[in-house]
Each structure stands twice: as C-alpha cells, then as structure tokens.
Scaffold this active site. Structure first.
Site, short mmCIF file in Angstrom:
data_model
loop_
_atom_site.label_atom_id
_atom_site.label_comp_id
_atom_site.label_asym_id
_atom_site.label_seq_id
_atom_site.Cartn_x
_atom_site.Cartn_y
_atom_site.Cartn_z
N HIS A 55 143.59 97.19 185.18
CA HIS A 55 144.24 98.01 186.20
C HIS A 55 143.82 97.59 187.60
O HIS A 55 144.63 97.60 188.53
CB HIS A 55 143.89 99.48 185.96
N LYS A 100 155.11 102.01 198.82
CA LYS A 100 154.53 101.41 197.63
C LYS A 100 154.87 102.28 196.42
O LYS A 100 155.07 103.49 196.55
CB LYS A 100 153.01 101.30 197.76
N HIS A 104 150.90 105.96 186.94
CA HIS A 104 149.87 106.84 186.39
C HIS A 104 150.30 107.24 184.98
O HIS A 104 150.39 108.41 184.64
CB HIS A 104 149.67 108.07 187.29
N ASN A 105 150.56 106.21 184.18
CA ASN A 105 151.21 106.41 182.89
C ASN A 105 150.30 107.06 181.85
O ASN A 105 150.60 108.14 181.33
CB ASN A 105 151.72 105.07 182.36
N GLN A 250 141.71 112.70 186.09
CA GLN A 250 141.36 113.23 187.39
C GLN A 250 142.02 114.59 187.64
O GLN A 250 143.11 114.86 187.13
CB GLN A 250 141.79 112.26 188.49
N GLU A 322 136.41 108.93 189.54
CA GLU A 322 137.68 108.81 190.24
C GLU A 322 138.14 110.18 190.76
O GLU A 322 139.33 110.47 190.82
CB GLU A 322 138.72 108.16 189.33
N ASN A 548 152.47 97.29 191.76
CA ASN A 548 151.52 97.66 190.73
C ASN A 548 151.93 97.00 189.42
O ASN A 548 153.12 96.85 189.14
CB ASN A 548 151.53 99.20 190.59
N SER A 550 151.30 97.59 185.37
CA SER A 550 150.79 98.51 184.35
C SER A 550 151.01 97.89 182.98
O SER A 550 152.15 97.79 182.52
CB SER A 550 151.49 99.87 184.44
#
Length: 757
Positions: A55, A100, A104-105, A250, A322, A548, A550
């Site tokens: 990541h 951007k 957050h899968n 988180q 995090e 990003n 993923s």
C-alpha cells in the site's frame, strides 16, 4: 545509565524479530539488515514493515507506473505531478486545483462505516496538505451481488460513513458511481476522491528543510485504532485463517478534521509552514520518513512528546498507529509560538516532537533511548522493487471468443419494451438517489452540477464564474474482457462526461483496483491496463497527476474484475454555461452524435438479460472522443446545446430514460435504420437502443440553433443524426413501443431502496 537501543541491536544480531507477522518477506527482512548493517530495532522493524508494504511502497507496481511519467503529454497546466500528496493543475485566473482518488477497500469490508468515513477523511487531508481548501468529494463504489445478504450489511454502512463524515465536514459530495457485481463479494471497492482550490502561491509540499526548524504534530491524540490498518490490510488477500491481517480499522472524527482544516489554512495564510505531511497510512512512520527524505537534512524526533489516548502504547505501536485527524508541520523556530497559538484558537492539540538536523539520518528517541537511526530515504523511497512475472491468462481467448453478439435478442416490439424496463430497473442502471440523497450535495453554495448529472461541477470564482468539473468512471467488465481497451474506455467515458457538461478536460487521477500481484494473470491485467491508460492520456493530452494502486483485492483465489477507476478534472470558464443532462423544454430537437455499431461485449444488456460476460468490449477511438468533446464544449459555450448526456452503460435507451426523467419531459424517437446486419426492423431498433459503442452522446438542440449546430458537426466531420424531439409525457420509440414517464420513474427508482429494506 541510558541504554542505546540501536547500539544494543548491533550487539545482539541473533535476536529473533517478528518480521513475518508484520508482513515482510524473508528477503525483505534480509535487505533491511543489509541496509542497516545490523538487525533492526523493534521500532525500525515497525517502520520498514509498514512503509515497505504494498500500500505504501508500490513495490509491485512502480516499475509500470513509470509509464505515466515517460508518456506524459506536454502541458502548461500541470503545476505539481506524481510524487506529492496530490496533483495540482492551473485552471486560470491565478487559481490552482488539487485533486486525487484513493482506496479504502479492505477496511470498509471489515467495518463499513468507519472504513468509508476514514477514507473520506484521509483523502481530504491529502488535499489540505497541498495548501488547498477542500471544496468537494466524490465516491466511486463497487459492491457485491445486489441480492447477497452481505451487500445489505456493507452498502448501508459505507454510504452512512461517507455521508456522515463528508456532511459533518461541510463538503458537498458531487459525484461517483455505484456498481454491483458478484466479483466484489467479500471485497467491495470504496474509492474516495476530493478536490481543493488554492492560489498558485499557496502550494505546499511534503518536505522538511532548514536545520533547526521544528516538527510539530497537531490534531488528534494517537491511539491504538488502526495500528497497521490500511498499510497491512491493503497489502494482503483476505484469509480467515490469518486474523492478524484484520487489525483494527481507523476511527474517524469529522469535527476534529474540520478544526484541523481551518487551523491549517490559517497557518498557511500567515506563511508559518515550511513543509507539511498528513498522517494517513503508516502514520508517524510515513510522516517522519517522507518529510525527512524529501528535505535537505535529517530529523530528530522524541516519541515521548507524542500526545497519546492510550498510555500503554509501545513505541512500535505509536509509529504504526493510523489514528486519524493528525498532521505534521515543519515550522521555523521563531514562528512556532504563533503556530501553536493558532492551533489553540481552533482547539487543536499541537506539540513540538522534533527538529530538522544538519545530518542525513532520521533519529527517533523513546524514554531517552535512541530506538531508530536510519537513512529516511531507505524507509520512504528505496523499498523493494518487484518485477513480478506476468502472462496473458489461458482463459482469455475463450472469454473473448464467447461473443455477446450470439445471445438471443428480442424478437418483437413487446419483448423490446420488456427488456428496456428490465434494464432501467436493474441494480446498476437504476436510480442511485437512495445513496446520493444521504449526501449533502449543495453545502457551501458553489455546487452547480451533482449526481445524477454526467459530472459534478463546482464554481471556483463568484466574480467570473470560473469552475471545475470532475467525473469518475471505470468498467470492470470491459477491463476483464480486454484490460488495455477497458482502461482506455474508463478514461474515454470520464473525459466524455466532463465534456458533456461543457468543461474542458485537463488532467486525471486514477485508482487502480486489482487482485493479487503474485498471480501472473492478474499482473498481466494490471500491466495492460496501465499501458492502455498511459497511451490514452498521451493521446488525449491529459496527464496523470497522481492516484493510488490497490492490490490484493480478492478473497482466497477469486480476484475482482480488474477495475481501473479514472477521475478526469475539467475547467469551464463560466459555470452559467454548463450543460445538464435533463430534457427540460418541449420542442427541443434530439441528435445522436457518433457512430453506432453492433457492440455488446460486457454490455449492461448482456449482464441484465442473459447474465453473460464475454466477447470484446466496444472499440476505442480516442481521436473521435477528442472531436466529440470539442463539439460538446463548443455547443455548450455558444448556446447551441440545451442538454447533453454521454452514452455508455445501457446505451442510447438508458441515456434517453435518464434525460427524460431528469428534465421531466418525454421524447418521441425515430431510430436510425440499417444498424443490424440482419436487416430486421426490431433488430435494428435493438442495436440502436442497447449498443454500447463509445464516442457517442445525445444532445437536445433548440430549434433556432439546429442549422448552426449541424453545420458545426458537418464542418468538423462528426456524425450527427436527428433522432427525435422532446415532447409529451412518455418515451415513445415510433414503430416499437411507448412507456409513460410514470412507469419509467417507478421502475427506475424502486430498485435500490428495495435492496436495502
């Protein structure tokens, strides 16, 4: 006597450390030892493990992502490109926009509400870190099968998390997608995007420079939530036999983030900040190593000064946490007091935790002991680089040979009507108002277009009407059939959506969602998609500003469809000239722009009617896309187009239904003939209505502008076919069927609420 933990590590080379449990491979751990010339301390191991995760380090993808730089088109608009928290483009009048998209899968599957909420929070902090005020968010979503029980758990939680966080921040949610497919079962895709606005002179970068400058940690206290969260969760395939790969997700506090935004922007306005970095994935490990690596010196940090919510946290946990709503700023010593005063004004906790040094090392202390002594570049930017093997899968030929054109087609007008209703009432083509009504789309008063429009649009300048538009698109079914073409189709659709609203496409961000890179077939999909996207951006003149990757989006051996999501940002000189999708005035003439062919591979019709995936996706002609965009933009600017809607999933009939329902007006349609090879009238109508040929749009033209519009299309060589008129309270396809708008609306709007009831 003070113990030097770093020195002790050098004296005890045989101490066993839990490198495998932290996600490092054996050769990676060996490389850490080679870099340090000794075994790492526990704190150093924690930092390398999270920063070298897939990541954070892009270790499987960076060799291919270089194409975005190597093939980048020349443009004066790009102010900040790949490598910073977010890309920045010039939109004129001294304004710059940063944007951007990130993923957050996996956290959103484990805990849908907080996973999605903190995805929004994280992407917004990336925007703040560039020096911009966030002005809008978007949320491209992919869920499992609509009738699966777990979809009923995940979807409402994700939507509530996105709405709960974004609404509390006071940010309009202006766009995105919601797609259902069984391939995302157990691995939903929750991508989040954000846009921010600033003046050119306000751009900030993530670097720690200036010996003696202070490192200020401000925002929320550091807790045990999300330790190794995104960095580890996003780097491994879900496997129930590995509970260690499901760490705490988180926990977000949007009210704290709102204070953080205002506090940061005030500090920027007073020129108090030399460099800045948000704390997202990998937490303090990322912020300290990246700031030091990007700067001109070293850094010394004391973890004792980090405000904690849990006093029992170990230094390793503090470095890996995090916890949300935190940022690190580099501040000159004589400005620290003013910076802290601004933080206090906004009720934001702020603490000096270190300083920039004249060396080249990142040194971290805990209770007087030196627990980290590393070259920050080896942590942040010199992680592993893998050239994973990739190969076209054995099944690809058979998949492409299973042509959707062979599927049974409707044989009568009644059957055609029935399939239209089935399509527009299917989960993917149905109204998403159940979702978007939970988002505040118009807070701040600058939203001029939002879902279900082709793209979201925000006014930037009240004086001139300058604005920006953004659209996100991606079709995993197309990309499964042909990754190169599928990625270009995602780019083309997003580009087309922005142009349909009247904005000129400028640049893109992407979120590349794929399965395990350790599978050569998945890696081939990834490589081909990047190649397609890089080639497409080069041809369209839209640079990739960032994004990003993923990976490991799969459960067991079952990978998701390769799903590159592309966000295109565009600029419009005056938002008053925007083009909506709704047919709003009777008598408007309807024109179909572009060429229609018998293209049904990966189509909505083949999925909804036959549950089929096979064949080839629609062909891509990027020069035609560019020409279509020029016509749409010119027509909008010069008052020749009252409404426009791109043709994509569901083809012409889906676009007509959406535009009729949006504007509250019906349409009488006469379909073009000669499209079907069979020559049958019903088959002709079927191809005209359901084909998903790219490079097309339907526009509503005022009668007074028809000649000027058709002359423009003719002069530029774009096919423009008059197909009807806005009229009545039904969608009437002459010679085939008529469906009242009331029936269409009921069918279109009932599906999603029924799924979550």
């Amino acid at each position: 006597m003070t113990l030097d933990t770093v020195k002790h590590a050098g004296e005890t080379p045989d101490v066993e450390l839990p490198w495998a449990e932290l996600g490092l491979k054996e050769d990676e751990y060996a490389r850490v030892r080679d870099i340090l010339g000794r075994r790492p301390t526990g704190a150093e191991l924690a930092m390398y493990s999270v920063m070298w995760s897939e990541h954070c380090s892009y270790k499987s993808s960076k060799v291919h992502l270089r194409q975005f730089g190597e093939k980048a088109p020349a443009t004066d608009a790009l102010l900040v490109g790949i490598g910073e928290n977010a890309g920045v483009v010039d939109i004129g009048e001294g304004y710059a926009v940063t944007f951007k998209v990130e993923s957050h899968n996996h956290p959103s599957y484990v805990e849908p509400y907080q996973g999605a909420a903190t995805g929004v929070g994280g992407i917004v902090r990336d925007i703040i870190a560039m020096g911009a005020r966030p002005v809008a968010v978007v949320d491209p979503l992919r869920m499992g099968a609509p009738d699966h029980p777990d979809t009923k758990r995940v979807l409402p939680g994700v939507v509530a998390g996105i709405g709960g966080y974004g609404n509390c921040l006071g940010l309009p949610n202006i766009g995105g997608e919601l797609v259902f497919d069984a391939c995302y079962q157990g691995n939903p895709l929750v991508n989040a995007g954000a846009i921010g606005v600033m003046r050119h002179e306000d751009i900030h970068l993530a670097k720690a420079s200036g010996t003696g400058n202070k490192i200020v940690l401000y925002g929320a206290r550091t807790g045990g939530d999300g330790i190794g969260g995104a960095s580890i969760l996003a780097s491994e395939t879900f496997d129930d036999s590995k509970p260690s790969k499901r760490p705490a997700v988180q926990v977000g506090d949007p009210f704290q983030e709102k204070l953080l935004i205002e506090c940061t922007l005030e500090a920027f306005a007073e020129k108090l900040v030399v460099g800045i970095q948000d704390l997202g994935a990998a937490g303090l490990s990322c912020a300290t190593s990246e700031l030091a690596s990007n700067g001109s010196g070293g850094m010394r940090v004391s973890l004792d000064d980090v405000p904690l919510r849990d006093s029992t946290l170990s230094p390793e946990e503090i470095l890996m946490s995090e916890s949300q709503e935190r940022m690190c700023a580099v501040v000159e010593p004589d400005k620290v007091d003013r910076f802290l005063a601004i933080c206090e004004k906004w009720d934001v906790l702020a603490t000096v935790i270190g300083e920039v040094t004249d060396g080249d090392r990142l040194e971290i202390f805990w209770h007087g002991e030196k627990i980290v002594d590393v070259d920050p570049r080896t942590v942040a930017h010199e992680g592993p680089v893998y050239e994973r093997p990739y190969a076209r899968p054995d099944w690809q030929d058979a998949l492409q040979a299973d042509d959707a054109g062979k599927l049974p087609r409707p044989g009568s007008a009644d059957e055609l009507r029935e399939q239209v209703l089935k399509l527009v009432g299917s989960a993917n083509q149905a109204s998403k108002s159940w979702v978007t009504d939970q988002y505040d789309r118009f807070v701040q008063g600058n939203t001029v277009l939002a879902q279900p429009e082709d793209s979201g649009m925000i006014r930037v300048s009240e004086e001139t009407g300058l604005g920006v538009a953004i659209a996100t698109d991606g079709n995993g079914r197309y990309t499964k059939l042909d990754p190169y073409t599928g990625a270009q189709l995602a780019l083309a659709e997003s580009y087309r959506n922005v142009a349909a609203a009247g904005a000129r496409p400028l640049a893109i961000s992407d979120c590349l969602n794929f399965g395990s890179p350790e599978d050569p077939a998945v890696m081939w999909q990834f490589v081909e998609a990047i190649r397609g996207l890089a080639d497409g951006c080069q041809q369209l003149g839209t640079p990739v500003t960032g994004g990003n990757v993923s990976l490991y989006n799969q459960t067991g051996e079952a990978a998701i469809h390769p799903t590159p999501v592309v966000a295109v940002l565009g600029v419009i000189d005056d938002v008053a000239r925007r083009t909506p999708i709704g047919f709003g005035t009777e008598g408007q003439l309807l024109y179909l722009l572009g060429d229609t062919r018998e293209e049904f591979g990966g189509s909505a019709w083949s999925q909804v009617v036959h549950d089929h995936l096979g064949g080839l996706p629609p062909r891509v002609d990027l020069e035609r896309e560019r020409l279509l965009a020029e016509i749409l933009i010119s027509g909008s600017r010069d008052g020749m187009i009252d409404a426009a809607h791109d043709l994509s999933d569901g083809g012409l009939v889906q676009a007509l239904v959406e535009s009729c329902l949006r504007g509250g007006k019906g349409a009488r349609i006469v379909l073009p003939e000669g499209l079907a090879a069979s020559g049958d009238a019903t088959d002709d109508a079927f191809v005209a209505l359901f084909s998903e040929s790219a490079g097309r749009a339907v526009v509503a033209v005022p009668r007074s502008e028809e000649l000027r519009f058709t002359d423009m299309c003719g002069a530029r060589g774009l096919p423009a076919t008059r197909i009807g008129v806005v009229d009545g309270d039904a969608l009437e396809v002459q010679g085939q069927f008529s469906i009242p708008l009331t029936e269409l609306r009921e069918t279109h709007e009932a599906t999603i609420p029924a799924l979550v009831a």
